[in-house]
Scaffold this active site. Structure first.
Site, PDB file in Angstrom:
ATOM      1  N   SER A 130      18.067  -8.505  -7.405  1.00 26.89           N
ATOM      2  CA  SER A 130      17.153  -9.313  -6.883  1.00 26.89           C
ATOM      3  C   SER A 130      16.281  -8.716  -5.677  1.00 26.89           C
ATOM      4  O   SER A 130      15.126  -9.080  -5.470  1.00 26.89           O
ATOM      5  CB  SER A 130      17.404 -10.843  -6.759  1.00 26.89           C
ATOM      6  OG  SER A 130      18.061 -11.038  -8.258  1.00 26.89           O
ATOM      7  N   ASP A 148      12.729 -10.089 -12.132  1.00 22.30           N
ATOM      8  CA  ASP A 148      13.200  -9.531 -11.081  1.00 22.30           C
ATOM      9  C   ASP A 148      14.024  -8.323 -11.485  1.00 22.30           C
ATOM     10  O   ASP A 148      13.864  -7.148 -10.794  1.00 22.30           O
ATOM     11  CB  ASP A 148      14.100 -10.099 -10.058  1.00 22.30           C
ATOM     12  CG  ASP A 148      15.523 -10.509 -10.583  1.00 22.30           C
ATOM     13  OD1 ASP A 148      15.534 -11.041 -12.015  1.00 22.30           O
ATOM     14  OD2 ASP A 148      16.315 -11.134 -10.094  1.00 22.30           O
TER      15      ASP A 148
END
Length: 647
Positions: free
Chosen positions: A326, A495
């Site tokens: 992420s 992400d």
């Protein structure tokens, strides 16, 4: 009671190190057993190469961890036989090696999320997390079987290592004893250095992570050859980039890759609001609308709402995340800066001046805000968003309603997305905002009121995908009632991809495959499914600029996805030092200057043993673009040249 045996101290050292080597081999066997499908069909030759290569990396890690213990054991003085001294040495030996075992075993659980061995960057990545203890506790609960394995191994290790000890020798001539012991020291030093370096050839570099590729039949096998203690130790302090000089002239370099974008200065800017929705862990395989691959069986879709929304927008069949975690997504999405070799925000250059999408739109009078319901500071998002130029940051603190907390990461997506839609009504237009969802994340829980409402699927993640899809439906239902809705450009992207179920997504391109959709309620973006353009997160900023008719020069490592010509149809993704370079329907896997694999995307993603040689022209294009990208990336970041245009 089993008695302990006394032996020469040198035999004790060798015996204990052999036990460590056996334990590391067991860890590798467990790693293979838990993730066998991820490493493709393995023949006898592959097994032999994996364990031969693995021995080299185990030896390096073991020597790193045991160098101090070995030195303490071979000092040429009689006091080393003292029982109290030996007890201290034994405690150090056990402690250092249990750390090594713990790293290897923990990576069995962590590997499915990263598809690589853990490196030292993980400590920087989680250093600012406020809930580290809770995350660690949850990991132990969810992977209790790994904890049992570690405890069992630790008990057996201590038991076996303590069976052979050294006694007090009868020394007739102290001088001879010291001389004989001293003569052995260079041998031990030689063995330790040989283990750590992996070779003693003149001019050869010490063993490093990318050397594992020499023992692999395919890039996917590299993590199986590496050991986690080695990976962590060798990357400690490696948070800086190195310059590249593949091209001698700037002109030749820019022919292959030029990050300076010069749009039409006479274009009329379209001041639409921009809303970027970043979906935690939404691999492409979960979404039926973009989950079609050549020669593949029909996929189960867990996203009925996104399937319908994507029919109204511009979606990309071959879209990829630029990284695997992420923390790598925001720089790629907001500033068109990917992460090569390490997450950009964890590098020594993370405080470089940059000119992001937010800065560019700020010059056009936009208000900006970033929303993430986790603890303020999670993944260092708050720090990067300041660098990126956001006016406001809305985290858990600003939400200020703990009844909606999921118990681990942040607020439930449904409630938080409603809050997100409401907060945008308070903002002056035009605005650019982004929200990062959290629910579709380990430990994969959803609100109790939705128990059995969404398909359970094959993985714990699947019900979370269904829940977040429902939360998105409710968000858009509310957004449609807002005055800003019809003058807004929506971008939906993940992400990174998450744990795969289908074989098609257990391949290198599949591990990075994500959804990407541009949607405008006013119909200004024609509904289409692009099956030829290769896209990634770094292309989002240039594409938004293009859709808004942005008319000033700007910096971006990506390209606009609007009407991309074949000769510019490149993109990249990376997992540490391994780089995937895409051009039209081809993919090349490159680690440093070594080419590891080619793949033809037109033949699907489910061909891990697919071996072919592209046409020379196509091959050269991929190689040259990859080198040009690296040179532009590393050199400009080191020289702090990622924020301005100079002509």
């Amino acid at each position: 009671m089993i008695s302990k045996r006394k032996a020469n101290i040198n035999l004790v050292i060798i015996y204990r190190l052999l036990i460590v080597f056996v334990a590391y081999a067991i860890c590798r066997a467990l790693f293979l057993a838990f993730h066998y499908q991820a490493f493709e069909p393995l023949n006898a030759t592959a097994f032999v190469n994996i364990f031969i290569g693995g021995f080299r990396f185990d030896a390096a890690g073991i020597m790193y961890l045991n160098a101090l213990v070995i030195l303490a054991s071979v000092v040429p003085f009689q006091f080393r036989h003292n029982p109290s001294y030996q007890k201290i040495v034994f405690i150090l030996f056990v402690a250092f090696n249990l750390i090594g075992f713990a790293l290897n075993i923990a990576d069995i659980g962590y590997y499915p999320f990263t598809k690589t061995r853990t490196t030292a960057s993980v400590f920087a990545q989680f250093s600012e997390e406020a809930n580290k203890l809770k995350l660690f506790s949850q990991f132990l609960i969810d992977y209790w079987h790994l904890l049992v394995i570690f405890i069992t191994m630790a008990i057996l290790f201590v038991f076996a290592a303590s069976r052979l000890t050294t006694g007090l020798p009868h020394i007739r001539h102290k001088g001879r004893y010291i001389l004989a012991s001293s003569l052995l020291i260079p041998i031990y030093i030689f063995v330790v250095i040989l283990g750590i370096r992996g070779n003693l050839r003149s001019g050869a570099k010490p063993l490093y992570l990318n050397d594992a590729a020499a023992y692999a039949e395919s890039p996917s096998q590299v993590p199986l050859i590496l050991s986690t203690p080695f990976s962590v130790i060798r990357t400690l302090g490696k948070m800086s980039f190195e310059k590249k000089n593949y091209f001698n002239s700037e002109k030749e370099l820019e022919q292959w890759m030029n990050p300076i974008h010069v749009p039409d200065s006479t274009a009329t800017f379209d001041a639409k609001n921009v809303v970027i929705i970043i979906l935690e862990g939404f691999g492409r395989e979960y979404i039926g609308a973009v989950n079609t691959l050549p020669n593949a069986e029909p996929f189960v879709s867990y996203t009925p709402f996104l399937d319908s929304l994507f029919q109204q927008g511009r979606v990309y069949q071959h879209a990829f995340a630029n990284g695997r975690v992420s923390i790598e997504a925001p720089p790629a999405i907001f500033a068109s800066i990917p992460s090569l070799s390490m997450p950009y925000t964890l590098s020594q250059n993370a405080n470089n001046e940059l000119k992001s999408l937010i800065h560019c739109l700020d010059e056009k009078g936009y208000h900006s805000a970033f929303f993430h319901s986790a603890d303020n500071g999670t993944m260092r998002f708050d720090a990067f968003m300041k660098m990126a130029g956001f006016d406001q940051y809305f985290g858990r603190t600003e939400y200020n309603n703990e009844k909606d907390f999921d118990g681990m990461w942040g607020m439930w997506d449904e409630e938080y997305l409603q809050y997100y839609a409401h907060e945008m009504t308070k903002m002056p237009q035009p605005f650019v905002t982004s929200v990062f969802t959290v629910t579709s994340h380990h430990p994969f829980s959803i609100p109790e009121r939705y128990h059995n409402k969404f398909p359970q699927g094959h993985l714990p993640m699947h019900k979370c995908i269904g829940y977040t899809d429902h939360a998105l439906r409710r968000f858009f239902e509310k957004a449609k009632q807002m005055p800003w809705y019809h003058n807004t450009l929506f971008v939906l992207v993940a992400d990174h991809a998450s744990i795969p179920w289908y074989d098609e997504y257990k391949t290198l391109p599949g591990e990075f495959a994500i959804p990407l959709c541009f949607f405008a309620p006013d119909g200004s973006i024609a509904a289409t499914k692009d099956t030829t353009t290769v896209a990634s997160q770094i292309d989002i900023m240039p594409t938004i600029m293009d859709l808004l008719n942005y008319n000033k020069p700007y910096f971006a490592f990506g390209k606009s996805l609007i009407n991309t010509p074949p000769n510019k149809n490149f993109t990249i993704s990376a997992n540490k030092d391994r780089m995937q370079i895409f051009h039209n329907h081809l993919m090349m896997v490159r680690e440093h200057e070594t080419i590891l694999q080619w793949m033809d995307l037109e033949k699907g993603y489910v061909a891990p043993n697919q071996k072919f040689t592209p046409e020379i022209e196509s091959m050269d294009s991929l190689i040259q673009y990859g080198k040009a990208f690296e040179q532009q990336y590393y050199n400009r970041i080191i020289e702090n040249r990622i924020y301005m245009c100079t002509y």
